[in-house]
Write a protein that holds these residues in place. Structure first.
Motif, PDB file in Angstrom:
ATOM      1  N   ALA B  22      10.853  21.666  32.769  1.00  0.00           N
ATOM      2  CA  ALA B  22      11.295  22.672  33.743  1.00  0.00           C
ATOM      3  C   ALA B  22      10.112  23.217  34.539  1.00  0.00           C
ATOM      4  O   ALA B  22      10.216  23.465  35.745  1.00  0.00           O
ATOM      5  N   ALA B  23       8.976  23.399  33.864  1.00  0.00           N
ATOM      6  CA  ALA B  23       7.791  23.943  34.546  1.00  0.00           C
ATOM      7  C   ALA B  23       7.337  23.005  35.648  1.00  0.00           C
ATOM      8  O   ALA B  23       6.907  23.454  36.723  1.00  0.00           O
ATOM      9  N   ARG B  24       7.430  21.693  35.390  1.00  0.00           N
ATOM     10  CA  ARG B  24       7.024  20.721  36.404  1.00  0.00           C
ATOM     11  C   ARG B  24       7.908  20.867  37.651  1.00  0.00           C
ATOM     12  O   ARG B  24       7.434  20.817  38.780  1.00  0.00           O
ATOM     13  N   HIS B  25       9.200  21.085  37.416  1.00  0.00           N
ATOM     14  CA  HIS B  25      10.140  21.281  38.516  1.00  0.00           C
ATOM     15  C   HIS B  25       9.839  22.606  39.244  1.00  0.00           C
ATOM     16  O   HIS B  25       9.747  22.662  40.476  1.00  0.00           O
ATOM     17  N   LEU B  26       9.665  23.661  38.469  1.00  0.00           N
ATOM     18  CA  LEU B  26       9.452  24.997  39.049  1.00  0.00           C
ATOM     19  C   LEU B  26       8.197  25.085  39.897  1.00  0.00           C
ATOM     20  O   LEU B  26       8.150  25.841  40.873  1.00  0.00           O
ATOM     21  N   ALA B  27       7.162  24.347  39.483  1.00  0.00           N
ATOM     22  CA  ALA B  27       5.893  24.420  40.218  1.00  0.00           C
ATOM     23  C   ALA B  27       6.085  23.991  41.668  1.00  0.00           C
ATOM     24  O   ALA B  27       5.312  24.374  42.544  1.00  0.00           O
ATOM     25  N   GLN B  28       7.118  23.172  41.918  1.00  0.00           N
ATOM     26  CA  GLN B  28       7.386  22.688  43.273  1.00  0.00           C
ATOM     27  C   GLN B  28       8.419  23.547  44.001  1.00  0.00           C
ATOM     28  O   GLN B  28       8.673  23.322  45.188  1.00  0.00           O
ATOM     29  N   ALA B  29       9.037  24.489  43.293  1.00  0.00           N
ATOM     30  CA  ALA B  29      10.097  25.289  43.922  1.00  0.00           C
ATOM     31  C   ALA B  29       9.493  26.213  44.975  1.00  0.00           C
ATOM     32  O   ALA B  29       8.454  26.830  44.747  1.00  0.00           O
ATOM     33  N   ASP B  30      10.138  26.316  46.120  1.00  0.00           N
ATOM     34  CA  ASP B  30       9.578  27.192  47.148  1.00  0.00           C
ATOM     35  C   ASP B  30      10.010  28.643  46.904  1.00  0.00           C
ATOM     36  O   ASP B  30      10.880  28.930  46.083  1.00  0.00           O
ATOM     37  N   ALA B  31       9.356  29.538  47.644  1.00  0.00           N
ATOM     38  CA  ALA B  31       9.572  30.970  47.427  1.00  0.00           C
ATOM     39  C   ALA B  31      11.044  31.328  47.651  1.00  0.00           C
ATOM     40  O   ALA B  31      11.635  32.106  46.875  1.00  0.00           O
ATOM     41  N   ALA B  32      11.654  30.770  48.678  1.00  0.00           N
ATOM     42  CA  ALA B  32      13.032  31.146  49.009  1.00  0.00           C
ATOM     43  C   ALA B  32      13.986  30.781  47.873  1.00  0.00           C
ATOM     44  O   ALA B  32      14.905  31.547  47.543  1.00  0.00           O
ATOM     45  N   THR B  33      13.768  29.629  47.261  1.00  0.00           N
ATOM     46  CA  THR B  33      14.649  29.204  46.165  1.00  0.00           C
ATOM     47  C   THR B  33      14.501  30.136  44.961  1.00  0.00           C
ATOM     48  O   THR B  33      15.495  30.560  44.351  1.00  0.00           O
ATOM     49  N   LYS B  34      13.259  30.442  44.619  1.00  0.00           N
ATOM     50  CA  LYS B  34      13.041  31.338  43.476  1.00  0.00           C
ATOM     51  C   LYS B  34      13.641  32.715  43.758  1.00  0.00           C
ATOM     52  O   LYS B  34      14.272  33.324  42.869  1.00  0.00           O
ATOM     53  N   ASP B  35      13.475  33.199  44.974  1.00  0.00           N
ATOM     54  CA  ASP B  35      14.010  34.531  45.297  1.00  0.00           C
ATOM     55  C   ASP B  35      15.534  34.527  45.314  1.00  0.00           C
ATOM     56  O   ASP B  35      16.169  35.509  44.914  1.00  0.00           O
ATOM     57  N   ARG B  36      16.113  33.405  45.769  1.00  0.00           N
ATOM     58  CA  ARG B  36      17.572  33.298  45.741  1.00  0.00           C
ATOM     59  C   ARG B  36      18.059  33.378  44.296  1.00  0.00           C
ATOM     60  O   ARG B  36      19.044  34.051  44.000  1.00  0.00           O
ATOM     61  N   ALA B  37      17.348  32.719  43.398  1.00  0.00           N
ATOM     62  CA  ALA B  37      17.728  32.788  41.979  1.00  0.00           C
ATOM     63  C   ALA B  37      17.623  34.218  41.460  1.00  0.00           C
ATOM     64  O   ALA B  37      18.519  34.701  40.753  1.00  0.00           O
ATOM     65  N   LEU B  38      16.544  34.912  41.829  1.00  0.00           N
ATOM     66  CA  LEU B  38      16.344  36.276  41.317  1.00  0.00           C
ATOM     67  C   LEU B  38      17.429  37.221  41.829  1.00  0.00           C
ATOM     68  O   LEU B  38      17.933  38.078  41.082  1.00  0.00           O
ATOM     69  N   LEU B  39      17.795  37.066  43.104  1.00  0.00           N
ATOM     70  CA  LEU B  39      18.851  37.929  43.651  1.00  0.00           C
ATOM     71  C   LEU B  39      20.205  37.598  43.013  1.00  0.00           C
ATOM     72  O   LEU B  39      20.996  38.502  42.713  1.00  0.00           O
ATOM     73  N   ALA B  40      20.445  36.305  42.766  1.00  0.00           N
ATOM     74  CA  ALA B  40      21.692  35.921  42.100  1.00  0.00           C
ATOM     75  C   ALA B  40      21.724  36.447  40.671  1.00  0.00           C
ATOM     76  O   ALA B  40      22.784  36.820  40.143  1.00  0.00           O
TER      77      ALA B  40
END
Lengths: 424, 424
Positions: B22-40
């Motif tokens: 999962a960390a390998r995947h997350l390292a490539q995640a952009d800011a918008a995707t991570k923030d969308r997850a946090l808001l969800a």
């Protein structure tokens, strides 16, 4: 033997306590005092040239009798030019900016509090090294510059050479009025001393830096109960992308592999984009072969370049530190990323491409300490970064990563200035 | 039991492997995707309010039956306002700048190489905590924001509350298309799970963050084979210098001790310069006593303020986390420095003075993570630093020190851009 080990433990604990006391003193030393010590050390090294060479000659004679390898003898051997290099290195470290007290960040909060993040010394560094006597001076000086005390444990092969250099360092400390315990040299060849250092000496040692071959670094990484700044190996990759300029790729491949084959930043694997295999592979490998490099390739590589020997999976896992190169074809940058993710030692990798999107993808996706675009992997060196010296290169992710210079030998604290603010 | 422990080890190793992927995947995640997850996640927490409160009610009922302390029950108990706070905290973390990809430093070498030091995720964080269910959301969100996978191991007292919150976090990850393994929650109450995490799970866990009481932190610091971000205690000192403004000193003493007595930044020891004992000591202690604080003083303090109880040496070593204060007179700033060097936990110390030379001396000589001049020790908090959240406060010197926010949950690498440079 039991008694000896207890003696060594007591000796090392005492060195640890004295280092802690010296570190407290050093943390308050100003830049001018530390630099005066470093310059006096350089003078003392030059004045001690005959003693250093005499001690070294005895070390070399012992090592020759013991049948040590030519490479070890070369690392061990000093001459007037190498000793002059030691003195020059001390002066170069004196000329660096003092990292201690530098403000790394500064901001003001809405309530008026001004917060500064300020660099401070770490405390006590333990350095474990092998047969290079010049590490005694380099490591001692870099730690001192960053306001740290250091415990040096050099290899027994170089004990007389290192002890002679250490005496010059002590003379420099004394000349500047700094405590002699700031740079201590373990006086015993008993390997139990290393074991004691790896325990941290009852909390005295904050970080361990191993300098030497793979077996030393492996032992330190496995057994240390304190943080370690190190790299086990530099299995560095050079990827020639489909959008690479051929002339640049040829020059970079030869430099990355052959400039010096024994350094950790030397390329060990060449990856070439299948898209340009027909045009780029043979000229690049011809250049390398002409420079004296043995080529080991996959089946696909050998089909285009029959002179290559067969590369096994083990080859792609091997840091040759020699004029040998593993070569594979990969399907574009994604293929290169997959290969690197599987085999990399997380040290240094480079991409050659005229396509900035490929370089950007490479930079974002490779998890190594140093990444280069259109430059040789051999730039993986603190001096080339402008750090003015390095105590080693770290591939861990904590605190220091890449070249470990004086700034990486510091920690920091927060200093907050107010005008009576209370927290609501 | 042997079989059980083996089962737990296998479970934890599997969680470690899935975190690494999962960390390998997350390292490539952009800011918008991570923030969308946090808001969800925040929306999902609000939608799950009834389920979270129901689970929490069962946890609280069990804890009451087990006779746990009032303080533990308070940390455990959730209500609609506290759950709203959890959602608000998730949204606040979404609003922070993404630390990943930020350029921390940038410079160009004489040979034209442009070197950037760029922040990257650390990898996998292990968080071990006790009865506060909100840590599930805060720690999970902070790690995600910094591009790290996290393995959360919460206390069994809060298992239903934490599991309900964790389900909301999973819903948020899913809504943004991020891997569910990015935030894993250890499903067993077996303490062997913590032991397994402390070994690093075969290299899967890069750093451990303990959140909880002294015994938890002690165990983690003693047994962990991976780096730890933590503080054992906050034995914070407030020094009132001879050049202190009395009105400011009174306000700061009351705030530093009494604003909240249970936080790690609360002052535990008051040091007053002998030079102003006659004028400053009694008004300050009167204010503190009026605010409900018990005063324990040395003989010299009690001579001036007879209402004080006797302070033993043990008192000066005690983090009360309560409305109790140890008080001593010291001979000026040098006396304060000597006392702090002997008793400090290297967390937070403050000086009150109008003399900038004294403040400067204090800042340079005290080896603690956070130093304040004319401000309350209670500002020792990532939120007050503007970090927008913290996973804890570290008193170690490696990597993170002081409040550990999203930036401190990253590492970095060097990205070097060239135009074909080879190393001479």
């Amino acid at each position: 033997m039991q008694g000896d080990t207890q003696d060594v433990d007591a000796l090392m604990r005492d060195m640890g306590e004295r280092s802690t006391a010296a570190a407290r003193h050093l943390a308050q030393a100003d830049a001018a005092t530390k630099d005066r010590a470093l310059l006096a050390m350089a003078d003392a090294v030059e004045a001690a040239l005959p003693a250093i060479l005499a001690g070294n000659a005895e070390d070399v004679a012992d090592a020759e009798r013991a049948g040590l390898s030519a490479a070890t003898l070369d690392r061990l051997r000093l001459d007037a030019a190498r000793v002059a290099g030691v003195a020059a290195s001390l002066r170069a470290i004196a000329a660096l900016a003092d990292p201690v007290g530098a403000v790394a960040e500064e901001w003001t909060r809405p309530n008026g509090l001004r917060i500064r993040r300020v660099r401070t010394p770490i405390g006590v560094i333990g350095v474990v090294y092998e047969s290079r006597p010049n590490v005694t001076a380099d490591a001692g000086a870099l730690c001192l510059k960053a306001g740290n005390a250091v415990i040096l444990r050099g290899g027994s092969d170089a004990r007389r050479s290192s002890a002679a250099i250490h005496r010059a360092l002590m003379a420099g400390l004394e000349a500047a009025g700094l405590p002699a315990d700031a740079i201590q040299f373990v006086p015993t060849a008993d390997r139990a001393a290393v074991g004691a250092m790896l325990t941290g000496l009852d909390g005295a040692i904050d970080v361990i830096v191993p300098r030497g071959g793979r077996s030393l670094v492996e032992r330190v990484q496995r057994d240390a109960r304190v943080p370690v700044f190190a790299h086990l190996e530099g299995l560095c990759h050079l990827y020639i992308d489909g959008a690479a300029d051929l002339a640049m790729a040829r020059a970079l491949a030869v430099n990355a592999k052959m400039r010096r084959t024994g350094v950790c930043g030397a390329a060990e694997t060449l990856l070439v984009d299948e898209a340009v295999a027909a045009t780029h592979l043979v000229p690049i490998l011809d250049d390398l072969a002409a420079a004296g490099c043995e080529i080991r390739g996959t089946l696909a590589v050998r089909a285009l370049y029959p002179a290559a020997l067969e590369a096994t999976d083990e080859d792609f896992r091997t840091e040759y530190l020699d004029a040998i190169l593993s070569v594979a074809l990969v399907p574009g940058v994604e293929g290169a990323l997959a290969h690197i993710a599987r085999y990399s030692s997380h040290h240094t990798e480079a991409v050659v491409t005229e396509d900035d999107a490929v370089a950007d993808r490479f930079f974002r996706a490779v998890d190594s300490a140093i990444l280069l675009h259109n430059a040789s992997t051999q730039f993986a060196d603190g001096g080339e970064f402008g750090f003015g010296g390095e105590i080693g290169i770290a591939t861990g992710k904590m605190h220091a990563r890449g070249p470990v210079g004086v700034e990486q030998l510091t920690t920091f604290n927060y200093r907050i200035s107010g005008s009576g603010q209370t927290r609501p």
